[in-house]
Motif scaffolding. Structure first.
Motif, PDB file in Angstrom:
ATOM      1  N   SER A  46      -2.429  -2.943  10.373  1.00  0.00           N
ATOM      2  CA  SER A  46      -3.344  -3.689   9.245  1.00  0.00           C
ATOM      3  C   SER A  46      -2.000  -3.890   8.296  1.00  0.00           C
ATOM      4  CB  SER A  46      -3.357  -2.069   9.297  1.00  0.00           C
ATOM      5  OG  SER A  46      -4.062  -1.747  10.310  1.00  0.00           O
ATOM      6  N   LEU A  47      -0.695  -3.497   8.146  1.00  0.00           N
ATOM      7  CA  LEU A  47      -0.274  -4.443   7.021  1.00  0.00           C
ATOM      8  C   LEU A  47      -0.115  -5.945   7.171  1.00  0.00           C
ATOM      9  CD1 LEU A  47       3.332  -1.793   7.755  1.00  0.00           C
ATOM     10  CD2 LEU A  47       1.593  -1.518   6.187  1.00  0.00           C
TER      11      LEU A  47
ATOM     12  N   ALA B 256      -3.155  -7.141   5.345  1.00  0.00           N
ATOM     13  CA  ALA B 256      -3.193  -6.996   3.979  1.00  0.00           C
ATOM     14  C   ALA B 256      -3.378  -7.689   3.518  1.00  0.00           C
ATOM     15  CB  ALA B 256      -2.793  -5.086   4.200  1.00  0.00           C
TER      16      ALA B 256
ATOM     17  N   LYS C 221      -5.959  -9.628   1.081  1.00  0.00           N
ATOM     18  CA  LYS C 221      -5.723  -8.993  -0.338  1.00  0.00           C
ATOM     19  C   LYS C 221      -5.977 -10.631  -1.307  1.00  0.00           C
ATOM     20  CE  LYS C 221      -2.198  -7.705  -3.905  1.00  0.00           C
ATOM     21  NZ  LYS C 221      -0.875  -7.598  -4.583  1.00  0.00           N
TER      22      LYS C 221
ATOM     23  N   ALA D  47      -9.364  -4.321   1.012  1.00  0.00           N
ATOM     24  CA  ALA D  47      -8.526  -3.446   1.167  1.00  0.00           C
ATOM     25  C   ALA D  47      -8.292  -3.171   2.425  1.00  0.00           C
ATOM     26  CB  ALA D  47      -8.519  -2.452   0.046  1.00  0.00           C
TER      27      ALA D  47
ATOM     28  N   THR E  96      -6.369  -0.088   5.047  1.00  0.00           N
ATOM     29  CA  THR E  96      -5.628   0.833   5.028  1.00  0.00           C
ATOM     30  C   THR E  96      -5.023   1.161   6.428  1.00  0.00           C
ATOM     31  OG1 THR E  96      -6.351   1.143   3.255  1.00  0.00           O
ATOM     32  CG2 THR E  96      -4.983   3.249   4.446  1.00  0.00           C
ATOM     33  N   SER E  97      -3.189   1.408   6.964  1.00  0.00           N
ATOM     34  CA  SER E  97      -3.490   1.665   8.076  1.00  0.00           C
ATOM     35  C   SER E  97      -3.208   3.233   7.826  1.00  0.00           C
ATOM     36  CB  SER E  97      -1.746   1.198   8.284  1.00  0.00           C
ATOM     37  OG  SER E  97      -0.932   1.919   9.721  1.00  0.00           O
TER      38      SER E  97
ATOM     39  N   SER F 131      -7.351   4.568   0.223  1.00  0.00           N
ATOM     40  CA  SER F 131      -7.769   2.796   0.813  1.00  0.00           C
ATOM     41  C   SER F 131      -8.012   3.237  -0.791  1.00  0.00           C
ATOM     42  CB  SER F 131      -9.037   3.337   1.902  1.00  0.00           C
ATOM     43  OG  SER F 131     -10.119   2.305   1.992  1.00  0.00           O
TER      44      SER F 131
ATOM     45  N   ARG G 167      -4.247   1.226  -1.535  1.00  0.00           N
ATOM     46  CA  ARG G 167      -2.550   1.550  -0.594  1.00  0.00           C
ATOM     47  C   ARG G 167      -2.628   1.762   1.074  1.00  0.00           C
ATOM     48  NH1 ARG G 167      -1.616   8.016  -2.833  1.00  0.00           N
ATOM     49  NH2 ARG G 167      -1.096   7.158  -4.955  1.00  0.00           N
ATOM     50  N   THR G 168      -1.539   0.172   0.954  1.00  0.00           N
ATOM     51  CA  THR G 168      -1.448   0.302   2.552  1.00  0.00           C
ATOM     52  C   THR G 168      -1.322   1.084   3.952  1.00  0.00           C
ATOM     53  OG1 THR G 168       0.297  -0.721   2.594  1.00  0.00           O
ATOM     54  CG2 THR G 168      -0.738  -2.501   2.029  1.00  0.00           C
ATOM     55  N   ARG G 169      -0.675   1.769   2.937  1.00  0.00           N
ATOM     56  CA  ARG G 169      -0.673   3.514   4.580  1.00  0.00           C
ATOM     57  C   ARG G 169      -1.378   4.230   3.628  1.00  0.00           C
ATOM     58  NH1 ARG G 169       4.768   2.154   6.443  1.00  0.00           N
ATOM     59  NH2 ARG G 169       4.549   0.574   8.316  1.00  0.00           N
TER      60      ARG G 169
END
Length: 299
Positions: free
Chosen positions: A169-170, A173, A177, A182, A184-185, A227, A231-233
């Motif tokens: 996921s990271l 992302a 981008k 987006a 998000t994990s 999300s 935010r990625t987490r």
């Protein structure tokens, strides 16, 4: 009956949610129904009765899709459906997952592979299938876990699969981008869902101390909010954040030792050369009581 977008000749906007019929997936579905820019929610799961219950509870915007995500033919059929209907996918929520407590060597035949197929390969396949139908402003939410940050003896395949989801996921992302998509994990702690019951086995040593534990509703709410913020987490709860921080800062051997102690398995060595206190049958009995699920947890 055609919906309004189809009557106008406009591409319908949908959300795709896997494991939508219970637990965290049901909470995601309940919240996505409130999104004004989604015409349909494609709810993917294996259980027809629970899928129909989603329609009864949340209305005819729910499109039940009975599917076994571990089957390649089923994933190919879903890909063909997308190519025929060509929707705009506003949300892809990869939530379906499975795990089993107990020693790796005592898993049933193909059980470990099944965990990897559903938790990892299906996430990759679904993402690949859906990406061509996602535009700027679309969002991918992948359910990882607090377990993604530490090796967990006696729950090791599950924890490793969630680490895969988080890293996938990271990196994704960053790749998406520029397209305005987006990713998000979501890394929750234990939740009161049917997952816990399904993960239980008779094998020993066992995982019995599930702490901290929370309801899935606030986890889902925060995940969608994070999300939307790009935010990625998404991590719900102070204790969960502290646990993840500790797993990042401490040596991995200490992290595993703490996990074993938490489970009442302190006699099983986390460090090479540490003396074991196992019983004569080679199994360590947990000294902590098993979790008792209430009615809410077993929905």
């Amino acid at each position: 009956m055609k919906n309004k977008s189809e009557k106008r000749g406009v591409m319908k906007k949908i959300a795709v949610i896997t494991g939508a019929d219970s637990g965290l997936g049901r909470e995601y579905t309940r919240l996505i129904v409130k999104e004004s820019d989604v015409d349909e929610i494609w709810a993917l799961a294996k259980t027809p009765a629970r899928l129909q219950r989603l329609v009864q509870d949340f209305g005819d915007r729910i499109v039940p899709v009975e599917i076994d995500l571990t089957q390649l033919d089923a994933l190919a059929d879903f890909h063909r459906r997308l190519s025929l209907e060509k929707p705009e996918i506003r949300w892809l929520i990869n939530n379906a997952g499975i795990g089993k407590f107990g020693p790796f060597e005592k898993l049933e035949a193909l059980e470990a592979a099944w965990i990897v197929d559903l938790n990892c390969r299906a996430v990759v396949e679904m993402t690949w299938n859906c990406l061509p139908y996602m535009l700027a402003g679309s969002r991918i939410v992948n359910t990882a876990s607090q377990a993604a940050f530490q090796p967990l003896p006696y729950f090791n395949v599950y924890a490793a699969s969630k680490a895969f989801i988080d890293r996938f996921s990271l990196a994704l992302a960053v790749e998406l981008k520029p397209r305005g998509i987006a990713v998000t994990s979501v890394c929750p702690c234990w939740m009161r869902t049917p997952f816990i019951t399904k993960a239980q086995t008779s094998a020993k040593p066992d995982v019995t101390r599930l702490f901290p534990i929370t309801d899935p509703s606030p986890v889902a709410y925060l995940a969608l909010a994070d999300s939307k913020k790009g935010r990625t987490r998404s991590v719900y709860g102070t204790l969960t954040r502290l646990s993840i921080l500790g797993a990042k800062l401490l040596p991995v051997g200490i992290v595993m030792a703490v996990w074993l102690i938490q489970q009442g398995l302190s006699g099983i060595p986390a460090f090479p050369g540490r003396k074991s206190q196992n019983h004569a049958d080679g199994e360590q009995a947990s000294r902590l009581p098993a979790l008792t699920l209430d009615d809410k947890a077993a929905d």
